[in-house]
Design a protein around this motif. Structure first.
Motif, PDB file in Angstrom:
ATOM      1  N   GLU A  89       0.416  -1.235   0.132  1.00 53.44           N
ATOM      2  CA  GLU A  89       0.026  -0.192   0.396  1.00 53.44           C
ATOM      3  C   GLU A  89       0.899   1.417   0.135  1.00 53.44           C
ATOM      4  O   GLU A  89       0.099   2.118  -0.767  1.00 53.44           O
ATOM      5  CB  GLU A  89      -0.223   0.260   1.175  1.00 53.44           C
ATOM      6  N   GLU A  93       0.367   3.917  -2.915  1.00 49.45           N
ATOM      7  CA  GLU A  93       0.555   5.248  -1.819  1.00 49.45           C
ATOM      8  C   GLU A  93       1.127   6.496  -2.659  1.00 49.45           C
ATOM      9  O   GLU A  93       0.931   7.522  -3.245  1.00 49.45           O
ATOM     10  CB  GLU A  93      -0.085   5.693  -0.196  1.00 49.45           C
ATOM     11  N   ILE A  96       1.133   6.828  -6.290  1.00 47.29           N
ATOM     12  CA  ILE A  96      -0.422   8.312  -6.557  1.00 47.29           C
ATOM     13  C   ILE A  96      -0.392   9.697  -6.114  1.00 47.29           C
ATOM     14  O   ILE A  96      -0.478  10.887  -6.683  1.00 47.29           O
ATOM     15  CB  ILE A  96      -1.145   7.691  -6.070  1.00 47.29           C
ATOM     16  N   ASN A  97       0.522   9.965  -5.157  1.00 46.12           N
ATOM     17  CA  ASN A  97       0.665  11.793  -4.480  1.00 46.12           C
ATOM     18  C   ASN A  97       1.726  11.568  -4.895  1.00 46.12           C
ATOM     19  O   ASN A  97       1.722  13.506  -5.638  1.00 46.12           O
ATOM     20  CB  ASN A  97       1.652  11.117  -2.820  1.00 46.12           C
ATOM     21  N   LEU A 146      -5.834  -1.677  -3.594  1.00 47.35           N
ATOM     22  CA  LEU A 146      -5.591  -0.763  -3.306  1.00 47.35           C
ATOM     23  C   LEU A 146      -5.484   0.373  -4.665  1.00 47.35           C
ATOM     24  O   LEU A 146      -5.411   1.715  -3.696  1.00 47.35           O
ATOM     25  CB  LEU A 146      -3.900  -0.910  -3.269  1.00 47.35           C
ATOM     26  N   LYS A 149      -8.168   2.257  -4.696  1.00 45.56           N
ATOM     27  CA  LYS A 149      -8.794   3.162  -3.165  1.00 45.56           C
ATOM     28  C   LYS A 149      -7.642   4.710  -3.336  1.00 45.56           C
ATOM     29  O   LYS A 149      -8.526   5.091  -3.346  1.00 45.56           O
ATOM     30  CB  LYS A 149      -8.375   2.823  -1.895  1.00 45.56           C
ATOM     31  N   HIS A 150      -6.906   4.307  -3.595  1.00 43.76           N
ATOM     32  CA  HIS A 150      -6.111   5.680  -3.703  1.00 43.76           C
ATOM     33  C   HIS A 150      -6.559   6.447  -5.040  1.00 43.76           C
ATOM     34  O   HIS A 150      -5.759   8.118  -4.700  1.00 43.76           O
ATOM     35  CB  HIS A 150      -4.184   5.339  -3.011  1.00 43.76           C
ATOM     36  N   ARG A 153      -9.147   8.174  -4.164  1.00 45.89           N
ATOM     37  CA  ARG A 153      -8.723   9.487  -3.053  1.00 45.89           C
ATOM     38  C   ARG A 153      -8.714  10.609  -3.629  1.00 45.89           C
ATOM     39  O   ARG A 153      -9.166  11.666  -3.181  1.00 45.89           O
ATOM     40  CB  ARG A 153      -8.046   8.832  -2.201  1.00 45.89           C
TER      41      ARG A 153
END
Length: 305
Positions: A89, A93, A96-97, A146, A149-150, A153
């Protein structure tokens, strides 16, 4: 005879469609930002190339650092590479960030990374391998969840976005793959439908693609080892780039199983399906499993279960 006003309207229309600099074809993803996991080779690579051709800024995510970096460097400056194991994860994360940090937005996530598992041993449920099952589910299912999810977000606040995942014909009917792989691909279709149900209220579309056998290096390598003993199998797994003859034989085998005679299924065909689902041409398509299989899922048992 065109008037200046008509010429200006035509120019605006072409600009709106995002035509390329030579006006030879409309760039269907102009200005959009896309991530392609498993983007260093096979279907992922074909999709990266096609998305880039159609004007997208593309982030290649993969564990194959050398292949991913080489591909990014061979394309335009709008293509970058980020190392990412989709089953972790923190790495999803970060993917994406870092994309948001670089480009300020994310329009498209293509959850394409996946593993086949062993295609020759443990075929019978009587020989079920729990460790292999855990590995396949961790990459193929957890990785997709995952990603959803991200991506959601950062897409929810903008109330727009597109999430695509690679499933398989093994998610459509039985007898098209080993048990663990089949279970993982069925799960992707289920996640797609559930996520589409939830995220539709935010204008986010969620779809998946179910290809039949595409003669990528991963598939050719997996099918090559059928019938080998354990020692030979371990050695064969080190061969990563199949020769042309092996690719042709795999394509011939797949073609012989399809109901649709003539065409040969190749990575670019799946990339074209992803392009459709990523573009505004599919603006009212969500919760859909786009099957690209030459009609094989209508009747066939291909692996002899």
């Amino acid at each position: 005879m065109s008037t200046p006003v008509m010429s200006e309207l035509t120019h605006q229309g072409i600009h709106h469609l995002g035509w390329d600099n030579n006006h030879s074809f409309p760039r269907r993803l102009e200005g959009k930002v896309a991530i392609v996991t498993g983007g260093a080779g096979g279907i992922g690579e074909a999709t990266v190339r096609l998305f880039t051709k159609h004007g997208a800024k593309v982030v290649i995510a993969d564990v194959e650092d050398s292949l991913g970096t080489t591909l990014a460097n061979s394309l335009s400056p709008s293509v970058t590479f980020v190392h990412c194991d989709v089953s972790i994860e923190e790495e999803i994360e970060n993917l994406i960030n870092s994309t948001i940090s670089r480009y300020g937005r994310l329009d498209i996530l293509f959850n394409n990374a996946g593993v086949l598992g062993n295609q020759s041993k443990h075929k019978s449920i009587l020989n079920f391998d729990a460790d292999e099952f855990d590995l396949i589910m961790r990459v193929n299912v957890k990785g997709v969840a995952l990603g959803m999810k991200h991506a959601a977000r950062v897409m929810v606040p903008r109330r727009t976005g597109c999430i695509i995942s690679t499933a398989s014909v093994a998610a459509v009917m039985g007898g098209l793959g080993p048990h663990a792989y089949t279970a993982s691909k069925h799960a992707i279709v289920g996640l797609t439908k559930n996520a589409a149900c939830e995220l539709g209220r935010y204008g986010i579309r969620v779809n998946c693609i179910s290809p039949f056998g595409v003669a990528t290096s991963m598939l050719v390598n997996a099918w090559r080892i059928k019938g080998l003993d354990e020692e030979e199998e371990e050695d064969s797994m080190d061969i990563r780039v199949p020769c042309e003859e092996e690719v042709v034989k795999t394509e011939e085998f797949v073609r012989s199983l399809a109901n649709l005679m003539g065409p040969t299924l190749r990575p670019k065909d799946i990339a074209e399906a992803a392009l459709y689902l990523a573009s505004d041409e599919s603006k009212y398509v969500s919760g859909h499993n786009l099957v690209v299989d030459g009609g094989v899922t209508t009747s066939r048992n291909c692996v002899g279960l």
